[in-house]
Write a protein that holds these residues in place. Sequence first.
Motif, PDB file in Angstrom:
ATOM      1  N   ASN A  42       0.834  -1.209   0.000  1.00 13.13           N
ATOM      2  CA  ASN A  42       0.000   0.000   0.000  1.00 13.13           C
ATOM      3  C   ASN A  42       0.863   1.252   0.000  1.00 13.13           C
ATOM      4  N   GLU A  43       1.962   1.214   0.748  1.00  9.20           N
ATOM      5  CA  GLU A  43       2.852   2.376   0.810  1.00  9.20           C
ATOM      6  C   GLU A  43       3.634   2.545  -0.493  1.00  9.20           C
ATOM      7  N   ILE A  44       4.126   1.440  -1.031  1.00 10.96           N
ATOM      8  CA  ILE A  44       4.934   1.503  -2.255  1.00 10.96           C
ATOM      9  C   ILE A  44       4.085   1.912  -3.459  1.00 10.96           C
ATOM     10  N   PHE A  45       2.883   1.355  -3.544  1.00 15.73           N
ATOM     11  CA  PHE A  45       2.043   1.565  -4.717  1.00 15.73           C
ATOM     12  C   PHE A  45       0.909   2.548  -4.459  1.00 15.73           C
ATOM     13  N   LYS A  46       1.089   3.478  -3.506  1.00 17.13           N
ATOM     14  CA  LYS A  46       0.007   4.395  -3.149  1.00 17.13           C
ATOM     15  C   LYS A  46      -0.349   5.370  -4.270  1.00 17.13           C
ATOM     16  N   GLY A  47       0.520   5.576  -5.222  1.00 15.95           N
ATOM     17  CA  GLY A  47       0.234   6.485  -6.328  1.00 15.95           C
ATOM     18  C   GLY A  47      -0.589   5.853  -7.449  1.00 15.95           C
ATOM     19  N   LEU A  48      -0.835   4.554  -7.359  1.00 14.71           N
ATOM     20  CA  LEU A  48      -1.578   3.860  -8.412  1.00 14.71           C
ATOM     21  C   LEU A  48      -3.080   4.030  -8.215  1.00 14.71           C
ATOM     22  N   SER A  49      -3.823   3.719  -9.260  1.00 11.22           N
ATOM     23  CA  SER A  49      -5.284   3.799  -9.200  1.00 11.22           C
ATOM     24  C   SER A  49      -5.826   2.749  -8.238  1.00 11.22           C
ATOM     25  N   VAL A  50      -7.068   2.921  -7.844  1.00 14.78           N
ATOM     26  CA  VAL A  50      -7.721   1.990  -6.929  1.00 14.78           C
ATOM     27  C   VAL A  50      -7.754   0.592  -7.533  1.00 14.78           C
ATOM     28  N   SER A  51      -8.005   0.491  -8.827  1.00  9.97           N
ATOM     29  CA  SER A  51      -8.065  -0.816  -9.486  1.00  9.97           C
ATOM     30  C   SER A  51      -6.731  -1.554  -9.390  1.00  9.97           C
ATOM     31  N   SER A  52      -5.646  -0.858  -9.646  1.00 11.31           N
ATOM     32  CA  SER A  52      -4.325  -1.479  -9.564  1.00 11.31           C
ATOM     33  C   SER A  52      -3.983  -1.863  -8.133  1.00 11.31           C
ATOM     34  N   GLN A  53      -4.301  -0.989  -7.191  1.00 12.31           N
ATOM     35  CA  GLN A  53      -4.038  -1.299  -5.786  1.00 12.31           C
ATOM     36  C   GLN A  53      -4.852  -2.504  -5.326  1.00 12.31           C
ATOM     37  N   ASN A  54      -6.105  -2.574  -5.759  1.00  5.68           N
ATOM     38  CA  ASN A  54      -6.939  -3.718  -5.387  1.00  5.68           C
ATOM     39  C   ASN A  54      -6.380  -5.015  -5.952  1.00  5.68           C
ATOM     40  N   LEU A  55      -5.894  -4.971  -7.196  1.00  8.80           N
ATOM     41  CA  LEU A  55      -5.293  -6.165  -7.786  1.00  8.80           C
ATOM     42  C   LEU A  55      -4.088  -6.611  -6.966  1.00  8.80           C
ATOM     43  N   ILE A  56      -3.227  -5.683  -6.611  1.00  8.20           N
ATOM     44  CA  ILE A  56      -2.015  -6.022  -5.861  1.00  8.20           C
ATOM     45  C   ILE A  56      -2.377  -6.617  -4.502  1.00  8.20           C
ATOM     46  N   ARG A  57      -3.354  -6.018  -3.822  1.00  8.35           N
ATOM     47  CA  ARG A  57      -3.793  -6.557  -2.528  1.00  8.35           C
ATOM     48  C   ARG A  57      -4.385  -7.958  -2.699  1.00  8.35           C
ATOM     49  N   LEU A  58      -5.174  -8.157  -3.732  1.00  9.81           N
ATOM     50  CA  LEU A  58      -5.775  -9.463  -3.986  1.00  9.81           C
ATOM     51  C   LEU A  58      -4.699 -10.526  -4.237  1.00  9.81           C
ATOM     52  N   VAL A  59      -3.732 -10.170  -5.043  1.00 13.44           N
ATOM     53  CA  VAL A  59      -2.651 -11.100  -5.367  1.00 13.44           C
ATOM     54  C   VAL A  59      -1.893 -11.499  -4.089  1.00 13.44           C
ATOM     55  N   ILE A  60      -1.638 -10.536  -3.230  1.00 11.14           N
ATOM     56  CA  ILE A  60      -0.920 -10.834  -1.980  1.00 11.14           C
ATOM     57  C   ILE A  60      -1.784 -11.674  -1.046  1.00 11.14           C
ATOM     58  N   ARG A  61      -3.058 -11.321  -0.909  1.00  8.14           N
ATOM     59  CA  ARG A  61      -3.963 -12.090  -0.034  1.00  8.14           C
ATOM     60  C   ARG A  61      -4.069 -13.547  -0.486  1.00  8.14           C
ATOM     61  N   GLN A  62      -3.987 -13.778  -1.783  1.00  9.02           N
ATOM     62  CA  GLN A  62      -4.092 -15.128  -2.321  1.00  9.02           C
ATOM     63  C   GLN A  62      -2.750 -15.871  -2.312  1.00  9.02           C
ATOM     64  N   GLY A  63      -1.699 -15.212  -1.796  1.00  8.90           N
ATOM     65  CA  GLY A  63      -0.388 -15.859  -1.718  1.00  8.90           C
ATOM     66  C   GLY A  63       0.322 -15.970  -3.053  1.00  8.90           C
ATOM     67  N   ARG A  64      -0.024 -15.092  -3.985  1.00  9.94           N
ATOM     68  CA  ARG A  64       0.562 -15.143  -5.336  1.00  9.94           C
ATOM     69  C   ARG A  64       1.499 -13.973  -5.614  1.00  9.94           C
ATOM     70  N   GLU A  65       2.038 -13.365  -4.559  1.00 13.25           N
ATOM     71  CA  GLU A  65       2.878 -12.176  -4.760  1.00 13.25           C
ATOM     72  C   GLU A  65       4.119 -12.468  -5.593  1.00 13.25           C
ATOM     73  N   SER A  66       4.552 -13.715  -5.641  1.00 20.88           N
ATOM     74  CA  SER A  66       5.698 -14.061  -6.486  1.00 20.88           C
ATOM     75  C   SER A  66       5.364 -13.899  -7.969  1.00 20.88           C
ATOM     76  N   GLN A  67       4.079 -13.860  -8.295  1.00 24.53           N
ATOM     77  CA  GLN A  67       3.632 -13.741  -9.686  1.00 24.53           C
ATOM     78  C   GLN A  67       3.259 -12.307 -10.078  1.00 24.53           C
ATOM     79  N   LEU A  68       3.434 -11.354  -9.166  1.00 30.15           N
ATOM     80  CA  LEU A  68       2.973  -9.988  -9.426  1.00 30.15           C
ATOM     81  C   LEU A  68       3.583  -9.392 -10.697  1.00 30.15           C
TER      82      LEU A  68
END
Length: 179
Positions: free
Chosen positions: A63-89
Amino acid sequence: MLTSKVAKRYAQGLLDFTTESGQTATVFSEMKDVVKLMSESKDLNKFFLTPYIDAKKKIEVANEIFKGLSVSSQNLIRLVIRQGRESQLKNIAQEYINKVEDINGIKRITLTTATEISDANIEQILRSTHLVNLNSNFDLKKEINPNILGGYILRVGDQQIDASVKTKLNQVKKDFQLN
């Protein structure tokens, strides 16, 4: 490079959403930034790949690193992390970029040379082949690989022209072995 099924599915879901909401251009630009950041920051990659850091902490940092991105992009990043797929970001972001470029008819071209070459030489290489129409839209990626010794390798979509010295030397070596 092969893209995982996970990256393709997340990218397609994001593309479907941004197409419906009219945010494709914005998210396209932001995904380029994500790919660039993930490519340049080894520390960020290590952080996301560390298994003993919980998802909440990773989301806080993201959230801190990507705070300048749109809500859609931030939501995708949060979803990817919550699902344990951050290695695929990074792969998800790159796959999204590829899908948008395909829709817009942009060809991806990779030119690999042994050393840095001038723009005039690049244009001459592109003109010399039937694979590239200089009047069409394309995204040129230049790579340096000293192992090819000289010449170039031009990849346009799924077609490749290998005019490298290393390949020619290998061919001569095979010819000598056969005779």
